[in-house]
Design a protein around this motif. Structure first.
Motif, short mmCIF file in Angstrom:
data_model
loop_
_atom_site.label_atom_id
_atom_site.label_comp_id
_atom_site.label_asym_id
_atom_site.label_seq_id
_atom_site.Cartn_x
_atom_site.Cartn_y
_atom_site.Cartn_z
N GLY A 71 4.37 3.29 -3.76
CA GLY A 71 3.71 4.55 -4.06
C GLY A 71 4.53 5.41 -5.00
O GLY A 71 4.99 4.98 -6.05
N ASP A 72 4.78 6.65 -4.58
CA ASP A 72 5.55 7.60 -5.38
C ASP A 72 7.05 7.55 -5.12
O ASP A 72 7.83 8.19 -5.83
CB ASP A 72 5.05 9.03 -5.12
CG ASP A 72 3.63 9.24 -5.61
OD1 ASP A 72 3.32 8.79 -6.72
OD2 ASP A 72 2.83 9.86 -4.88
N SER A 73 7.47 6.83 -4.09
CA SER A 73 8.87 6.86 -3.69
C SER A 73 9.76 6.04 -4.61
O SER A 73 9.35 5.02 -5.18
CB SER A 73 9.03 6.38 -2.25
OG SER A 73 8.43 7.29 -1.35
N GLU A 74 11.00 6.49 -4.72
CA GLU A 74 11.98 5.82 -5.58
C GLU A 74 12.62 4.63 -4.85
O GLU A 74 12.40 4.42 -3.66
CB GLU A 74 13.08 6.81 -5.98
CG GLU A 74 12.59 8.01 -6.75
CD GLU A 74 13.68 9.02 -7.01
OE1 GLU A 74 13.47 9.94 -7.82
OE2 GLU A 74 14.77 8.89 -6.40
N GLN A 123 0.84 -1.19 0.00
CA GLN A 123 0.00 0.00 0.00
C GLN A 123 0.87 1.24 0.00
O GLN A 123 2.07 1.17 0.22
CB GLN A 123 -0.89 0.04 1.24
CG GLN A 123 -1.89 -1.09 1.37
CD GLN A 123 -2.82 -0.83 2.54
OE1 GLN A 123 -3.51 0.18 2.63
NE2 GLN A 123 -2.84 -1.77 3.48
N TYR A 124 0.24 2.39 -0.23
CA TYR A 124 0.96 3.64 -0.09
C TYR A 124 0.27 4.48 0.97
O TYR A 124 -0.61 4.01 1.68
CB TYR A 124 1.11 4.35 -1.43
CG TYR A 124 -0.11 5.07 -1.96
CD1 TYR A 124 -0.05 6.43 -2.24
CD2 TYR A 124 -1.31 4.41 -2.21
CE1 TYR A 124 -1.14 7.12 -2.75
CE2 TYR A 124 -2.40 5.08 -2.71
CZ TYR A 124 -2.31 6.43 -2.98
OH TYR A 124 -3.41 7.11 -3.47
N ARG A 125 0.68 5.74 1.11
CA ARG A 125 0.38 6.55 2.29
C ARG A 125 -1.10 6.82 2.55
O ARG A 125 -1.48 7.21 3.64
CB ARG A 125 1.11 7.89 2.19
CG ARG A 125 0.72 8.67 0.95
CD ARG A 125 1.56 9.92 0.75
NE ARG A 125 1.17 10.61 -0.46
CZ ARG A 125 1.71 10.41 -1.64
NH1 ARG A 125 2.67 9.52 -1.79
NH2 ARG A 125 1.28 11.10 -2.70
N VAL A 126 -1.96 6.64 1.54
CA VAL A 126 -3.39 6.88 1.73
C VAL A 126 -4.02 5.78 2.58
O VAL A 126 -4.85 6.04 3.45
CB VAL A 126 -4.11 7.00 0.37
CG1 VAL A 126 -5.62 7.03 0.55
CG2 VAL A 126 -3.65 8.25 -0.36
N GLY A 127 -3.62 4.52 2.34
CA GLY A 127 -4.16 3.39 3.08
C GLY A 127 -5.47 2.89 2.52
O GLY A 127 -6.14 3.57 1.74
N SER A 128 -5.85 1.68 2.90
CA SER A 128 -7.12 1.10 2.47
C SER A 128 -8.28 1.98 2.92
O SER A 128 -8.29 2.44 4.07
CB SER A 128 -7.29 -0.31 3.06
OG SER A 128 -6.25 -1.16 2.64
N HIS A 129 -9.24 2.19 2.02
CA HIS A 129 -10.42 3.01 2.32
C HIS A 129 -10.02 4.44 2.73
O HIS A 129 -10.75 5.10 3.47
CB HIS A 129 -11.27 2.38 3.43
CG HIS A 129 -11.25 0.89 3.45
ND1 HIS A 129 -11.85 0.14 2.46
CD2 HIS A 129 -10.69 0.00 4.30
CE1 HIS A 129 -11.66 -1.16 2.73
NE2 HIS A 129 -10.95 -1.25 3.84
N ARG A 130 -8.83 4.87 2.29
CA ARG A 130 -8.31 6.20 2.63
C ARG A 130 -8.16 6.38 4.14
O ARG A 130 -8.17 7.50 4.66
CB ARG A 130 -9.21 7.31 2.06
CG ARG A 130 -9.33 7.28 0.55
CD ARG A 130 -10.34 8.26 0.00
NE ARG A 130 -9.92 9.64 0.23
CZ ARG A 130 -10.58 10.49 0.99
NH1 ARG A 130 -11.68 10.11 1.62
NH2 ARG A 130 -10.16 11.73 1.14
#
Length: 308
Positions: free
Chosen positions: A89-92, A57-64
């Protein structure tokens, strides 16, 4: 409340209790750029929260859920930072497991303290294997004075199989849908029997192989690689701060953790310490998919943060 989770603009938002802004943050971990969101109240408390994100997952998380949690806490004066690990997510960078994100966590904490000079201490919040990552890291950093652990991941093959036997197969006996399939002739007996005996076999095999595998898997430097639950216990035992533990009732990951604690005197003793607080949501699933569950997590976390 307002704001988005992307973009380069800084937007000033109004929560139900306090104004806050959501600020995109870019920072370095080694040669890689990591991306996150700082949710900063107009009048920030000296104790902040770092949200670690587990699984794919990325920083938003499941169900925001992490976006919403950050905004609810910020509306109550608590600054919150959440970011993407390397390779997510967006990270390299290359993706890595929860056991290898120590440098990511430290870099994120360094940047958070640089962004908020008035910050004096930090609480790490993690769900599932992010809670495990938090335990591996927290005792090594004096800036971390608290942990919020949501459904901690203590998975082993034996533990998973035992949990499945205890909490899945027994519950299925009372499942009306199961008996409807049986009476209608739509039940796959062969597949079900194979699944059951496969699970039992895993429990038996793992129990037999624990000692031999420990002897075989010596580290090159002579150390013994302990099983995940043991390493998590060591991390939690070394941590001197406050701990908030929240478990879901409708989640096999949480059930495996609960069964581990129930079967271990040292885990029971550790969690009985005065600096531990514990709550449960009997009907909730692993990612708190309903609004009332997410709101309850936010309330418990907020109240706990202001209780010490």
């Amino acid at each position: 409340m307002c704001g988005t989770d992307i973009g380069n603009d800084e937007r000033f938002c109004t929560g139900s209790m306090m104004n806050y802004e959501e600020r995109p943050i870019v920072f370095c971990c080694g040669s890689d750029c990591l991306y996150g969101i700082l949710t900063l109240p107009e009048h920030a408390a000296s104790r902040g929260v770092l949200i670690l994100v587990g699984g794919p997952q990325y920083r938003v998380g499941s169900h925001r859920q992490f976006t919403l949690l950050a905004r609810q806490l910020a509306a109550n004066g608590i600054p919150v930072f959440r970011f993407d690990f390397r390779g997510m997510g967006d990270s390299e960078g290359d993706a890595r497991t929860f056991e290898n994100v120590k440098d990511d966590v430290r870099s994120g904490i360094d940047r958070l303290f640089a962004e908020i000079p008035s910050l004096s201490e930090l609480v790490i919040l993690g769900l599932c294997d992010a809670a495990s990552a938090a335990l591996f890291y927290a005792y090594q950093d004096r800036r971390v004075t608290g942990l919020v652990l949501l459904n901690p991941w203590v998975r082993t093959e034996e533990g998973s199989a035992r949990t499945y036997l205890k909490h899945y197969y027994i519950s299925r006996i009372f499942d009306r849908e199961l008996w409807r399939k049986i009476w209608s002739g739509n039940f796959n007996y062969a597949a079900s029997v194979r699944s059951l005996f496969g699970t039992i076999s895993t429990v038996v095999t793992e129990r037999r192989e624990i000692a031999p595998s420990a002897a075989r898997n010596k580290c090159k430097n002579g150390c013994d690689p302990a099983p995940l639950p043991e390493r998590m216990f060591q991390g939690l035992e070394r941590f001197q701060g406050r701990v908030l533990l929240i478990l879901c009732g409708n989640d096999l990951t949480a059930q495996e953790f609960s069964d581990l604690v129930k079967g271990s005197q040292k885990w029971k003793k550790l969690l009985a310490s005065p600096h531990f607080s514990r709550f449960s949501l009997p009907e909730a699933n692993h990612t708190f998919s309903r609004r009332e569950w997410r709101d309850q997590i936010a309330r418990w976390t907020r109240e706990w943060l202001y209780s010490w």
